[in-house]
Design an enzyme around this catalytic site. Structure first.
Site, short mmCIF file in Angstrom:
data_model
loop_
_atom_site.label_atom_id
_atom_site.label_comp_id
_atom_site.label_asym_id
_atom_site.label_seq_id
_atom_site.Cartn_x
_atom_site.Cartn_y
_atom_site.Cartn_z
N HIS A 97 0.84 -1.20 0.00
CA HIS A 97 0.00 0.00 0.00
C HIS A 97 0.87 1.25 0.00
CE1 HIS A 97 -3.89 -1.92 0.71
NE2 HIS A 97 -3.21 -2.80 1.43
N THR A 150 13.64 -9.20 2.91
CA THR A 150 13.42 -7.81 2.50
C THR A 150 14.45 -7.34 1.47
OG1 THR A 150 14.76 -7.00 4.34
CG2 THR A 150 12.37 -7.21 4.72
N LYS A 151 15.55 -8.10 1.32
CA LYS A 151 16.63 -7.72 0.40
C LYS A 151 17.01 -8.93 -0.45
CE LYS A 151 18.53 -4.33 3.55
NZ LYS A 151 19.63 -3.94 4.38
N LYS A 168 25.24 -18.25 6.49
CA LYS A 168 26.45 -18.81 5.89
C LYS A 168 26.15 -19.11 4.43
CE LYS A 168 25.60 -23.46 7.70
NZ LYS A 168 26.18 -24.52 8.51
#
Length: 178
Positions: A97, A150-151, A168
């Site tokens: 949103h 998120t990345k 790792k």
């Protein structure tokens, strides 16, 4: 894009096979789900396994020998590579949103333009993973259960946590065992 044919196929998918038991209990159920999925999504590879109550939109692309877990939810442009294992209840977001304006309630601001999610080949995604818009998951990666990605995730990385971080690398693990 939702054409009339895709809408009809999606309705038939939901009515006839989305709710059938998991493939380990009823092997033909996965074949029926995959049959309808091929009529809905942009690309569906060979030997694909779609599990119970998976939700997706026509922009989905899924490669050979890959699976979508029980109760997974993928809306918008999602590209899944070959040999991908996906646990139950994985959620892939491709848009959020809008919230920039403080003088207008967020519910009235609409949604942002979709940002595609790409999942490479030979990836293992654990149970209840959340993948945020625009993320690219590299080849050979492992995403630990419950992670919020998120990345971008590098090739052969093992990630986990909230937000997900590299724990790792698989290649490093193999070298350490020698």
């Amino acid at each position: 894009m939702w054409t009339t044919e895709k809408k009809l196929a999606f309705i038939l998918y939901k009515m006839t096979s989305a709710w059938l038991p998991v493939s380990t209990r009823m092997p033909f159920a996965s074949k029926l789900r995959t049959y309808w999925t091929r009529k809905i999504i942009a690309k569906c590879g060979k030997n694909v396994n779609i599990e119970t109550n998976a939700y997706f939109t026509p922009e989905l692309e899924i490669g050979d020998n890959s699976g979508v877990g029980v109760n997974c939810d993928m809306c918008g442009p999602v590209k899944i590579g070959n040999d991908v294992m996906m646990g139950p209840e994985v959620v892939v977001y491709t848009f959020l949103h809008n919230y920039e304006k403080t003088d207008i309630p967020m519910r009235l601001q609409g949604v942002e333009k979709p940002r595609p999610v790409t999942i490479g080949d030979d990836v293992w995604i654990g149970r209840r993973v959340i993948i945020m818009p625009g993320v690219k998951i590299g080849n050979g990666a492992i995403i630990g259960a419950g992670a919020v990605v998120t990345k971008d995730v590098p090739d052969y990385a093992i990630v986990g946590g909230v937000p997900a971080k590299v724990i790792k690398y698989r290649k490093q693990q193999a070298e350490d065992e020698i």
